[in-house]
Design an enzyme around this catalytic site. Structure first.
Site, mmCIF file in Angstrom:
data_model
loop_
_atom_site.group_PDB
_atom_site.id
_atom_site.type_symbol
_atom_site.label_atom_id
_atom_site.label_comp_id
_atom_site.label_asym_id
_atom_site.label_seq_id
_atom_site.Cartn_x
_atom_site.Cartn_y
_atom_site.Cartn_z
ATOM 1 N N ASN A 13 0.881 -1.167 0.000
ATOM 2 C CA ASN A 13 0.000 0.000 0.000
ATOM 3 C C ASN A 13 0.926 1.226 0.000
ATOM 4 O OD1 ASN A 13 -2.696 0.997 2.282
ATOM 5 N ND2 ASN A 13 -2.417 1.450 0.144
ATOM 6 N N CYS A 77 -5.267 5.374 8.550
ATOM 7 C CA CYS A 77 -4.654 4.448 7.608
ATOM 8 C C CYS A 77 -3.575 3.679 8.341
ATOM 9 C CB CYS A 77 -4.056 5.199 6.417
ATOM 10 S SG CYS A 77 -3.172 4.115 5.281
ATOM 11 N N CYS A 228 -4.820 -3.020 3.005
ATOM 12 C CA CYS A 228 -5.329 -1.896 3.795
ATOM 13 C C CYS A 228 -5.131 -2.258 5.262
ATOM 14 C CB CYS A 228 -6.806 -1.659 3.484
ATOM 15 S SG CYS A 228 -7.597 -0.438 4.570
#
Length: 324
Positions: A13, A77, A228
């Site tokens: 990511n 995040c 994620c």
């Protein structure tokens, strides 16, 4: 404006890190959003899933703000927080600290390498909220725990939670991972719809073996990503709630970008998750950006050597996944 960048990734990511502590940039809110749309465009010559702005905090070692590739701001995040944890710890000579995020101050710490020569950090994922109003999800009930949403699927059961960004999670079989089911329903709930007015991250989770799962996520504002962090954390919690895995024990979480570990903690009716994984730097760069003209020029780009080690971890992860 000349801007220094570090390109890095957590579980594949990928993000740009922009340091507002040392460089004293004077970005407006619109600048941050425009820069994300400009630099993260995969056709631009750079490209990423988002930008991590590292900022001063009046009570923590630093503050993280996350802007997705579409210019929207994310409340949290997990993969990005590992990169920011590394950046701030190295900047300030720390082994552990606290970083301010939009909804919470979160503990982070350097850990032993998850894989040989792979920089590894542990970050706290919290708060965990099950109230549908926290996502929001517009159903006539207070929460959704392993239940059907008939507007989306007749076969899947979903759990909805915010950590604090919103997640919709389904435990699935191999055949349900194949085909377009996840893509179709993810695009539905992230376009104009009556269920999720602000969109939602959608994860399909498959059990591989005890304490080992695979998670694939369609990320709000991004689409399918290699991984994620908050989705892997939330998915680990859901497997514990369904007694597939156990609280307080490490869970190996595989994804298309590699592997992390999660430990789900339960205390006094509340939950938080430790997310442990790589924080890998790819390159440093200097760009000259003109957000008004929507243009930029790369003035300097210097590759780093950390990706080779991470690719060995990734190859090991793909080998295991190929067996399932």
């Amino acid at each position: 404006m000349d801007i220094k960048l570090i390109k890095g990734h957590g579980s594949g990511n990928d993000f740009f890190i922009i340091d507002e502590i040392s460089n004293h940039y004077t970005f407006t809110e619109e600048d941050r959003s425009r820069l994300a749309r400009l630099l993260c465009n995969r056709d631009s010559g750079l490209g990423a899933d988002g930008i991590l702005y590292v900022m001063d905090s009046d009570h923590a070692a630093g503050r993280m703000r996350v802007f997705n590739a579409d210019g929207s701001e994310a409340s949290m995040c997990g993969n990005g927080l590992r990169l920011v944890a590394r950046y701030i710890c190295e900047l300030k000579g720390l082994e552990e600290t606290v970083i301010e995020t939009m909804k919470a101050d979160l503990k982070v710490s350097k850990q032993n390498d998850l894989f040989d020569q792979v920089h590894t950090y542990q970050v706290e994922i919290s708060p965990v909220l099950f109230e549908l109003s926290a996502l929001p999800l517009q159903l006539n009930k207070p929460s959704l725990m392993n239940e059907k949403i008939v507007q989306l699927s007749e076969e899947l059961r979903f759990t909805a939670l915010a950590v604090p960004n919103p997640h919709l999670i389904a435990i699935v079989e191999k055949d349900q991972l194949e085909g377009n089911l996840q893509k179709t329903l993810s695009e539905k709930v992230n376009g104009p719809n009556e269920l999720f007015p602000d969109g939602v991250n959608v994860s399909f989770v498959r059990t591989l073996m005890p304490n080992t799962i695979y998670v694939r996520t369609f990320e709000r504002g991004v689409g399918f990503t290699n991984a994620c962090g908050t989705a892997m954390s939330a998915s680990s919690l859901v497997t514990c709630l369904q007694e597939i895995n156990q609280f307080e024990k490490p869970i190996d979480v595989y994804n298309d970008g590699g592997r992390v570990q999660c430990v789900v903690h339960q205390f006094d009716g509340k939950y938080h998750i430790d997310l442990i994984g790589n924080a890998t730097y790819l390159y440093e760069a200097v760009i000259n950006a003109n957000v008004d003209d929507n243009t930029f020029t790369v003035l300097l780009k210097e590759d780093m050597s950390e990706q080779d080690s991470y690719e060995k971890l990734q190859a090991e992860a793909q080998e295991l996944l190929s067996q399932y």
